[in-house]
Design a protein around this motif. Structure first.
Motif, short mmCIF file in Angstrom:
data_model
loop_
_atom_site.label_atom_id
_atom_site.label_comp_id
_atom_site.label_asym_id
_atom_site.label_seq_id
_atom_site.Cartn_x
_atom_site.Cartn_y
_atom_site.Cartn_z
N PHE A 62 -11.35 43.68 -36.21
CA PHE A 62 -11.21 45.32 -36.46
C PHE A 62 -11.06 45.64 -35.03
O PHE A 62 -10.56 46.94 -34.94
N TRP A 63 -11.60 45.39 -34.11
CA TRP A 63 -11.50 45.81 -32.76
C TRP A 63 -10.91 45.04 -31.78
O TRP A 63 -10.36 45.50 -30.91
N PHE A 64 -10.42 43.55 -32.18
CA PHE A 64 -9.70 42.87 -31.41
C PHE A 64 -8.85 41.93 -32.15
O PHE A 64 -9.24 41.07 -32.76
N ARG A 65 -7.56 42.56 -32.57
CA ARG A 65 -6.62 42.16 -33.46
C ARG A 65 -6.40 40.53 -33.34
O ARG A 65 -6.39 39.64 -34.42
#
Length: 119
Positions: A62-65
């Motif tokens: 969700f923060w680092f695809r």
């Protein structure tokens, strides 16, 4: 992250967080399932750890695809292996369907993440 990718990631996270946790604590239904698939107790615990790692990767995604992409690819490989085990022991399609469905969802998630530029 698009809503579709987010929903798919959450569904996969929930499925594999619960399955992986249950495998690691040795829940009876998953021990019986592993025995049916001719998977050793040690390998079953390893699968549980992989499932939990993939769930963690999806959450981090969700923060680092790229983490979600890697986790999705890992789940695809895991589910292909599960489907192969079912086919080798001659299980009917109904027994293969849950693993195949989760595999298809993981493929969809990986494809969507790839199209969204996660790699």
């Amino acid at each position: 992250m698009s809503i579709v990718i987010g929903v798919l990631s959450l569904l996969l996270t929930a499925a594999f967080l619960s399955a992986g946790g249950a495998r690691l604590i040795g829940a009876e239904p998953l021990r019986s399932y592993a025995t049916h698939l001719e998977v050793s107790p040690r390998a079953n615990k390893a699968v549980g750890a992989i499932e939990l790692a993939a769930a963690a990767g999806l959450i981090v995604g969700f923060w680092f695809r790229p983490a979600a992409f890697a986790a999705s690819i890992g789940l695809v490989v895991l589910m292909v292996g599960t489907v192969v085990r079912h086919v080798r022991i001659g299980d009917p399609a109904a027994a293969v369907a849950p693993a195949a469905t989760l595999g298809v969802l993981a493929v969809a998630n990986a494809v969507l993440l790839g199209l969204a530029g996660a790699v």
